[in-house]
Design a protein around this motif. Structure first.
Motif, PDB file in Angstrom:
ATOM      1  N   VAL A 149       0.868  -1.190   0.000  1.00  0.00           N
ATOM      2  CA  VAL A 149       0.000   0.000   0.000  1.00  0.00           C
ATOM      3  C   VAL A 149       0.906   1.242   0.000  1.00  0.00           C
ATOM      4  O   VAL A 149       1.745   1.408   0.884  1.00  0.00           O
ATOM      5  N   CYS A 150       0.710   2.082  -1.002  1.00  0.00           N
ATOM      6  CA  CYS A 150       1.718   3.125  -1.301  1.00  0.00           C
ATOM      7  C   CYS A 150       1.170   4.555  -1.160  1.00  0.00           C
ATOM      8  O   CYS A 150      -0.011   4.794  -1.388  1.00  0.00           O
ATOM      9  N   PRO A 151       2.069   5.506  -0.890  1.00  0.00           N
ATOM     10  CA  PRO A 151       1.703   6.924  -0.843  1.00  0.00           C
ATOM     11  C   PRO A 151       1.921   7.593  -2.198  1.00  0.00           C
ATOM     12  O   PRO A 151       2.338   6.944  -3.156  1.00  0.00           O
ATOM     13  N   TRP A 152       1.724   8.900  -2.234  1.00  0.00           N
ATOM     14  CA  TRP A 152       1.776   9.622  -3.516  1.00  0.00           C
ATOM     15  C   TRP A 152       3.037  10.454  -3.684  1.00  0.00           C
ATOM     16  O   TRP A 152       3.243  11.046  -4.747  1.00  0.00           O
ATOM     17  N   ASN A 153       3.872  10.540  -2.665  1.00  0.00           N
ATOM     18  CA  ASN A 153       4.936  11.556  -2.776  1.00  0.00           C
ATOM     19  C   ASN A 153       6.098  11.143  -3.676  1.00  0.00           C
ATOM     20  O   ASN A 153       6.685  11.989  -4.348  1.00  0.00           O
ATOM     21  N   LEU A 154       6.448   9.850  -3.667  1.00  0.00           N
ATOM     22  CA  LEU A 154       7.469   9.332  -4.589  1.00  0.00           C
ATOM     23  C   LEU A 154       6.882   8.035  -5.135  1.00  0.00           C
ATOM     24  O   LEU A 154       7.305   6.931  -4.739  1.00  0.00           O
ATOM     25  N   PRO A 155       5.905   8.140  -6.015  1.00  0.00           N
ATOM     26  CA  PRO A 155       5.062   6.967  -6.306  1.00  0.00           C
ATOM     27  C   PRO A 155       5.824   5.743  -6.827  1.00  0.00           C
ATOM     28  O   PRO A 155       5.704   4.653  -6.262  1.00  0.00           O
ATOM     29  N   LEU A 156       6.598   5.900  -7.889  1.00  0.00           N
ATOM     30  CA  LEU A 156       7.283   4.733  -8.456  1.00  0.00           C
ATOM     31  C   LEU A 156       8.410   4.274  -7.530  1.00  0.00           C
ATOM     32  O   LEU A 156       8.581   3.083  -7.272  1.00  0.00           O
ATOM     33  N   LEU A 157       9.162   5.232  -7.024  1.00  0.00           N
ATOM     34  CA  LEU A 157      10.326   4.901  -6.182  1.00  0.00           C
ATOM     35  C   LEU A 157       9.904   4.102  -4.953  1.00  0.00           C
ATOM     36  O   LEU A 157      10.470   3.044  -4.655  1.00  0.00           O
ATOM     37  N   LEU A 158       8.880   4.604  -4.241  1.00  0.00           N
ATOM     38  CA  LEU A 158       8.514   3.932  -2.990  1.00  0.00           C
ATOM     39  C   LEU A 158       7.773   2.627  -3.244  1.00  0.00           C
ATOM     40  O   LEU A 158       7.836   1.706  -2.426  1.00  0.00           O
ATOM     41  N   MET A 159       7.074   2.516  -4.365  1.00  0.00           N
ATOM     42  CA  MET A 159       6.406   1.255  -4.677  1.00  0.00           C
ATOM     43  C   MET A 159       7.432   0.174  -5.037  1.00  0.00           C
ATOM     44  O   MET A 159       7.370  -0.952  -4.541  1.00  0.00           O
ATOM     45  N   THR A 160       8.383   0.521  -5.897  1.00  0.00           N
ATOM     46  CA  THR A 160       9.351  -0.493  -6.329  1.00  0.00           C
ATOM     47  C   THR A 160      10.313  -0.863  -5.202  1.00  0.00           C
ATOM     48  O   THR A 160      10.865  -1.951  -5.187  1.00  0.00           O
ATOM     49  N   TRP A 161      10.472   0.030  -4.261  1.00  0.00           N
ATOM     50  CA  TRP A 161      11.292  -0.227  -3.065  1.00  0.00           C
ATOM     51  C   TRP A 161      10.700  -1.402  -2.267  1.00  0.00           C
ATOM     52  O   TRP A 161      11.382  -2.080  -1.502  1.00  0.00           O
ATOM     53  N   LYS A 162       9.417  -1.655  -2.459  1.00  0.00           N
ATOM     54  CA  LYS A 162       8.733  -2.793  -1.818  1.00  0.00           C
ATOM     55  C   LYS A 162       8.560  -3.948  -2.801  1.00  0.00           C
ATOM     56  O   LYS A 162       8.769  -5.111  -2.448  1.00  0.00           O
ATOM     57  N   VAL A 163       8.146  -3.629  -4.022  1.00  0.00           N
ATOM     58  CA  VAL A 163       7.878  -4.684  -5.009  1.00  0.00           C
ATOM     59  C   VAL A 163       9.188  -5.389  -5.391  1.00  0.00           C
ATOM     60  O   VAL A 163       9.209  -6.619  -5.550  1.00  0.00           O
ATOM     61  N   GLY A 164      10.276  -4.627  -5.513  1.00  0.00           N
ATOM     62  CA  GLY A 164      11.576  -5.219  -5.878  1.00  0.00           C
ATOM     63  C   GLY A 164      11.968  -6.352  -4.937  1.00  0.00           C
ATOM     64  O   GLY A 164      12.129  -7.499  -5.360  1.00  0.00           O
ATOM     65  N   PRO A 165      12.109  -6.072  -3.633  1.00  0.00           N
ATOM     66  CA  PRO A 165      12.502  -7.156  -2.717  1.00  0.00           C
ATOM     67  C   PRO A 165      11.439  -8.237  -2.576  1.00  0.00           C
ATOM     68  O   PRO A 165      11.773  -9.414  -2.420  1.00  0.00           O
ATOM     69  N   ALA A 166      10.158  -7.842  -2.625  1.00  0.00           N
ATOM     70  CA  ALA A 166       9.096  -8.858  -2.480  1.00  0.00           C
ATOM     71  C   ALA A 166       9.225  -9.895  -3.594  1.00  0.00           C
ATOM     72  O   ALA A 166       9.206 -11.107  -3.340  1.00  0.00           O
ATOM     73  N   LEU A 167       9.386  -9.427  -4.828  1.00  0.00           N
ATOM     74  CA  LEU A 167       9.495 -10.368  -5.951  1.00  0.00           C
ATOM     75  C   LEU A 167      10.841 -11.095  -5.916  1.00  0.00           C
ATOM     76  O   LEU A 167      10.915 -12.299  -6.189  1.00  0.00           O
ATOM     77  N   ALA A 168      11.902 -10.390  -5.584  1.00  0.00           N
ATOM     78  CA  ALA A 168      13.218 -11.048  -5.526  1.00  0.00           C
ATOM     79  C   ALA A 168      13.173 -12.235  -4.564  1.00  0.00           C
ATOM     80  O   ALA A 168      13.784 -13.276  -4.815  1.00  0.00           O
ATOM     81  N   CYS A 169      12.430 -12.083  -3.490  1.00  0.00           N
ATOM     82  CA  CYS A 169      12.348 -13.156  -2.496  1.00  0.00           C
ATOM     83  C   CYS A 169      11.356 -14.244  -2.904  1.00  0.00           C
ATOM     84  O   CYS A 169      11.162 -15.207  -2.160  1.00  0.00           O
ATOM     85  N   GLY A 170      10.696 -14.088  -4.044  1.00  0.00           N
ATOM     86  CA  GLY A 170       9.814 -15.144  -4.541  1.00  0.00           C
ATOM     87  C   GLY A 170       8.353 -14.987  -4.169  1.00  0.00           C
ATOM     88  O   GLY A 170       7.537 -15.892  -4.406  1.00  0.00           O
ATOM     89  N   ASN A 171       8.003 -13.830  -3.581  1.00  0.00           N
ATOM     90  CA  ASN A 171       6.593 -13.578  -3.264  1.00  0.00           C
ATOM     91  C   ASN A 171       5.848 -13.101  -4.503  1.00  0.00           C
ATOM     92  O   ASN A 171       6.461 -12.810  -5.537  1.00  0.00           O
ATOM     93  N   THR A 172       4.546 -12.963  -4.368  1.00  0.00           N
ATOM     94  CA  THR A 172       3.748 -12.252  -5.364  1.00  0.00           C
ATOM     95  C   THR A 172       3.126 -11.044  -4.663  1.00  0.00           C
ATOM     96  O   THR A 172       3.057 -11.022  -3.426  1.00  0.00           O
ATOM     97  N   VAL A 173       2.708 -10.049  -5.435  1.00  0.00           N
ATOM     98  CA  VAL A 173       2.228  -8.811  -4.804  1.00  0.00           C
ATOM     99  C   VAL A 173       0.883  -8.362  -5.369  1.00  0.00           C
ATOM    100  O   VAL A 173       0.575  -8.593  -6.538  1.00  0.00           O
TER     101      VAL A 173
END
Ligand code: NAD
Length: 484
Positions: A149-173
């Motif tokens: 769940v993401c905010p609006w201030n740095l939309p892509l940066l803060l989202m990928t900061w979570k999606v990147g490690p989540a997917l790297a670890c083998g999760n789905t989002v």
């Protein structure tokens, strides 16, 4: 008109229930966003669950790494599309979005792909009471479906900061971008399909918080963990939802960060540093500095110098050459920020510069503009000094001793960040130890090796992400003990 649809199981899903996405520069409507309801959230979570057991779960680490590198490369290939989308949603100046938001958005996939190749775990060979041996070791497994769940201030940066490690670890989002900034999360769906990330691994659901996509997603029993960036009070609501099913949370929340300037500092660097930390992204950075404390011998000179810099900020269209200052994210947020400008005035603050609404040229007058503002003279008890405003403003107060400024800086329910300016190494290290924050910068701001921990103390967050710390949240550590 652009339509932002939900991205579920690799498909674009319209719901017919739309809301407007506005450009804060001039308040024009730039798109219609399809709000996800409970049914779409169910489908997205089911798709994410199915992908875990499907092709995604069967990939080797190297195959996953290759896909994440592919995602980063594709973001870079479509750099201009991402840049245009982010600028339209946020009104950020081109120089900022092109140097920070989009490059970091792409880099987040590579950083965590690199990290996952070298995951440390432990193993011990142990003697057993029957004079035998056992092998005891740890295995990291994905947690499962992660709600992001993401905010609006740095939309892509803060989202990928979570999606990147989540997917790297083998999760789905399942990602819920802010209702203010739906564009880049949606665009990333196109990238995922292009690169060949299996369907259901990355899903996007649009909508608001309460009684909408945010609340439905975080309450969904099929979600195994929730990572959230946003306001502390939203974190409280999400934590209640996460209590059902005892699901882990990682929270990056609000701040009311102090900037501390000692008399022995590199004066020009300190002025430039505080100008950035208080006013970059129109003050809409969680790590931003809204409370500045300056040691008395340089106090007046510092206030004057900072005011000169702040007066030189140029509001304008993001693509216009010379624009260095954007609007706030929305009319609603502008009303909130202006209410603090009013409070400061009512409480007798000295308005050193700004304090109101800039005179914008025709075409921009309906935008969410406010003046960058500096105050002095308020008591430490003022709401302006105690509450997060999240706008381009700061209050500056003098201090005399190190002990005094530590007490003032720590006197807040928040504990996200601090920036300290001094040439004295001993002072620097003492401040690093004494300030109750997640990150303490000395002679710097917004600088971090992505392998180090990031997060907030007190009401600024729960947990740490970054480097191996992200692994702790995005994986389950299983203990296997084999009697030999
Ligand atoms: P917000 O809390 O209003 O919204 C964030 C997200 O939560 C949005 O997607 C929103 O729709 C969703 N949401 C709102 N209510 C919800 C609910 N009840 N259940 C589920 N989801 C819900 O925050 P914002 O205004 O988008 O962002 C600004 C805030 O974020 C500031 O407080 C800032 O300090 C904080 N922030 C913190 C960090 C950090 O790293 N600590 C980084 C960026 C922003």
């Amino acid at each position: 008109m652009t339509e932002f649809k939900n991205f579920i199981d690799g498909e674009w899903v319209a719901t017919g229930r739309t809301f407007e996405d506005r450009n804060p520069v001039d308040n024009s409507v730039i798109g219609l966003v399809h709000e996800a309801g409970q049914a779409e959230i169910d489908t997205a979570v089911r798709a994410a669950q199915a992908a875990l057991d499907g092709p995604w779960g069967n990939l080797t680490v190297q195959q996953r790494v290759d896909l994440l590198y592919g995602v980063a490369d594709e973001i870079n290939r479509r750099f201009d599309d991402f840049l245009a989308a982010e600028i339209a949603d946020t009104g950020k100046p081109h120089a900022l979005a092109s140097h920070v938001d989009i490059p970091r958005g792409a880099a987040n996939f590579k950083v965590f792909a690199d990290m996952i190749r070298n995951v440390p775990t432990e193993s011990f060979s142990m003697a057993t009471p029957d004079v035998g041996h056992a092998l005891n070791y740890g295995v990291r497994t994905p947690r499962g479906v992660i709600a992001v769940v993401c905010p609006w201030n740095l939309p892509l940066l803060l989202m990928t900061w979570k999606v990147g490690p989540a997917l790297a670890c083998g999760n789905t989002v399942v990602v819920k971008p802010s209702e203010e900034t739906p564009a880049t999360a949606t665009l990333l769906g196109e990238v995922m399909n292009k690169v060949g990330v299996p369907k259901g691994v990355y899903n996007v659901v649009h909508g608001f918080g309460p009684d909408s996509a945010g609340a439905f997603l975080t309450a969904h029993p099929g979600v195994n963990a929730i990572t959230f960036t946003g306001e502390t009070r939203t974190g409280e609501a999400i934590m209640k939802a996460a209590a059902n099913g005892v699901r882990p949370v990682s929270f990056e929340l609000g701040g009311k960060n102090a900037g501390i300037v000692f008399a022995d500092c590199d004066f020009d660097a300190a002025v430039a540093g505080i100008a950035r930390s208080a006013f970059e992204n129109t003050g809409q950075v969680c790590l931003g500095t809204e409370r500045v404390y300056v040691q008395r011998p340089i106090y007046e000179r510092f206030v004057d110098a900072l005011a000169v810099r702040v007066r030189s900020l140029r509001p304008g269209r993001p693509l216009d050459e010379g624009t260095t200052f954007g609007p706030l994210i929305s009319q609603e947020h502008r009303s909130k920020v202006l209410s603090y400008y009013e409070k400061a005035r009512a409480e007798g603050a000295v308005v050193v510069t700004g304090g109101g609404v800039p005179d914008m040229p025709a075409g921009l007058q309906a935008g969410a503009w406010v003046e960058p503002t500096i105050w002095t003279g308020l008591p430490e008890t003022s709401p302006v000094i105690r509450e997060e405003i999240f706008g381009p403003c700061c209050h500056i107060a003098p201090f005399d001793t190190e002990a005094e400024v530590v007490v003032k800086a720590n006197d807040t329910p928040y504990g996200l960040a601090a920036t300290v300016w001094t040439r004295d190494a001993a002072v620097a290290h003492r401040m690093g130890r004494a300030l109750d924050v997640g990150i303490c910068w000395i002679n710097a701001w917004f600088l971090r090796d992505l392998r180090t921990a990031f997060g907030g103390a007190k009401q600024s967050g729960i947990g740490r992400e970054g480097g191996v710390h992200s692994l702790e949240f995005y994986t389950e550590l299983r203990n296997v003990c084999v009697k030999l």
